[in-house]
Design an enzyme around this catalytic site. Structure first.
Site, short mmCIF file in Angstrom:
data_model
loop_
_atom_site.label_atom_id
_atom_site.label_comp_id
_atom_site.label_asym_id
_atom_site.label_seq_id
_atom_site.Cartn_x
_atom_site.Cartn_y
_atom_site.Cartn_z
N LEU A 219 28.40 -26.69 0.21
CA LEU A 219 27.87 -25.97 -0.94
C LEU A 219 28.92 -25.73 -2.00
O LEU A 219 28.63 -25.20 -3.06
CB LEU A 219 27.27 -24.63 -0.49
CG LEU A 219 25.99 -24.78 0.35
CD1 LEU A 219 25.62 -23.44 0.95
CD2 LEU A 219 24.88 -25.33 -0.49
N GLY A 220 30.18 -26.12 -1.71
CA GLY A 220 31.22 -26.06 -2.72
C GLY A 220 31.69 -24.67 -3.07
O GLY A 220 32.14 -24.42 -4.18
N LYS B 204 20.97 -7.27 -8.13
CA LYS B 204 20.08 -6.33 -8.80
C LYS B 204 19.80 -5.18 -7.82
O LYS B 204 19.24 -5.39 -6.74
CB LYS B 204 18.78 -7.02 -9.19
CG LYS B 204 17.86 -6.19 -10.07
CD LYS B 204 16.71 -7.04 -10.59
CE LYS B 204 15.84 -6.26 -11.56
NZ LYS B 204 14.75 -7.10 -12.11
N ASP C 293 6.38 -10.49 -18.63
CA ASP C 293 7.44 -9.78 -19.34
C ASP C 293 8.41 -10.77 -19.98
O ASP C 293 9.63 -10.59 -19.92
CB ASP C 293 8.18 -8.84 -18.39
CG ASP C 293 8.98 -7.76 -19.14
OD1 ASP C 293 8.68 -7.52 -20.32
OD2 ASP C 293 9.89 -7.17 -18.53
#
Length: 451
Positions: A81-82, A93, A191
């Site tokens: 995945l590097g 969040k 939104d």
């Protein structure tokens, strides 16, 4: 960690995965993505209803100084995945659990965003990585998008003056492709606004990346709908981007209100103002958490301004900035004519046609986002390739037998996943997007419920 932004119910922080724990989790995501793409193409590699198996890994081991020792498979996953040794940057969040306990809307917003994002993958939609809870917060881990908000690009006078029509087409085309794909799988955002469109890189760098330039984010108000019965009744979103049927308190089709909001975005992107708000010398105002004003006259004035805004939206009354006559330079393809940039973008006939097709008071006469590619302006310089979407009669979600509530918000250590199996190129997100494990989105899922 450092703050990236604050919303009504949550805050977003920049964090670094210093222990590389997201590597294995991302392989799980890629495995589900590859499986879903295989189903989509009608060439499933396994038996329907089965899950990929996992070779049981040894229990976590630690060195004498307390550092974790990764298994060979996990080390290889990180390399593939590097991820650098310093750790991958991500956006976290965070929603306070106390707020969720006191406000059901904030709780539903968090759960819904997790459920929606983990079931979709599109090059112009922010990618879900993981979700978990701590004693104080519910946390959603997303890919970090480093280019900033589209609002900041438009709201800065210097950067706005550099925006040209090919760049507008690129940004606008990618947004429309993402929204059209969402609608094709029965998903509405509710939104869409400049703040919720992120830039992946400097938009003035040349050459621009062949990958996505923008990413749509903030899916806390999104949900899957039944295309046969699409009417919704929850009033949500930002008033400046709200369609007439929303401000008038009517039931609505989220696809049609999304289309209206896209029209507001294009108008703002080319004028540096919102179509129904009064013009501001300071550009587009940033949304702020409401404050109690001590001055009664100030309160009265703000109520009057809001009432006037809603009336203009309900009537569909907007106008373009006063300027020179409109220009069809881009439509004619004459490269010798002067480039259209900054304030001159509002004179483009192509831009005005797009906005006029979307800011239509009657939702039945409003253009579908997927139909905008009929216009020649959408095929001009800078525009991405048009989307390939399923026909209308093919737009439906799986309807599995549903037993119980929505899935867990986090991965279990006992989940069956193949950490050592090959994750081939098919696992990468295609240009048109993929509905990931769509069979999990049953009638009881919060991603389908109206709140």
């Amino acid at each position: 960690m450092k703050p990236l932004g604050t919303g009504t119910f949550s805050s977003v922080w920049l964090a670094r995965d210093i222990k590389g724990q997201l590597g294995a989790l991302e392989l799980v995501r890629k495995s589900s993505l590859a499986r879903s793409k295989s189903y989509k193409r009608g060439r499933s590699r396994g038996i329907d209803g089965t899950r990929p198996t996992r070779k049981k890994a040894a229990k976590d081991r630690q060195t004498s100084d307390g550092n974790s020792v990764l298994s060979p498979g996990e080390e290889d996953a990180g390399k593939r995945l590097g991820h650098a040794k310093t750790g991958r940057l991500v956006a976290v969040k965070m929603t306070e659990r106390s707020l969720c306990s006191a406000n059901s809307r904030s709780r539903v917003s968090f759960v819904r965003e997790v459920e929606v994002l983990r079931h979709i993958a599109h090059p112009s939609i922010v990618s879900y990585l993981h979700s978990f809870s701590t004693p104080s917060h519910h946390c959603l881990v997303l890919e970090h998008i480093s280019g900033g908000e589209l609002l900041d690009l438009v709201d800065n006078p210097e950067s706005f003056a550099r925006i040209d029509e090919p760049l507008v087409r690129r940004i606008w085309g990618e947004l429309c492709k993402a929204v059209a794909w969402m609608h094709s799988v029965g998903l509405v955002h509710r939104d869409i606004k400049l703040e919720n469109i992120l830039l992946t890189t400097d938009p003035f760098a040349r050459p621009l990346p062949s990958s996505s330039l923008i990413k749509l984010t903030d899916f806390g108000l999104s949900r899957f709908i039944d295309p046969e019965q699409p009417q919704l009744n929850t009033l949500c979103g930002s008033e400046s981007y709200a369609a007439p049927e929303l401000v008038m308190g009517r039931t609505y089709d989220g696809r049609e209100t999304d289309a209206w909001a896209c029209g507001v975005v294009l108008y703002a992107l080319t004028t540096r103002r919102l179509p129904f708000d009064p013009p501001s010398p300071n550009g587009i105002p940033h949304e702020q958490v409401a404050r109690v004003e001590a001055d009664w006259e100030v309160q009265q004035r703000k109520r009057g301004e809001r009432r006037a805004l809603l009336v203009r939206i309900a009537k569909g009354e907007y106008s373009w900035p006063e300027s020179a006559p409109t220009s069809s330079d881009s439509d004619s393809g004459d490269v010798m004519k002067q480039a259209v940039t900054g304030e001159a973008l509002a004179r483009s006939e192509g831009v005005r046609r797009m906005v006029a097709r979307l800011l239509v008071r009657d939702p039945r006469k409003r253009a579908r986002v997927a139909d905008l590619w009929e216009d020649e302006w959408m095929r001009g310089e800078g525009a991405p390739a048009p989307p390939t979407l399923p026909p209308d009669d093919a737009v439906s979600l799986p309807t599995p037998t549903w037993e119980g509530p929505s899935a867990s918000l986090s991965l279990s250590a006992d989940d069956d996943v193949d950490l050592d199996g090959d994750i081939d190129a098919d696992a990468d997100v295609e240009d048109e997007g993929v509905l990931v494990d769509g069979e999990d989105i049953g009638p009881g899922s919060v991603a389908r419920q109206e709140h």
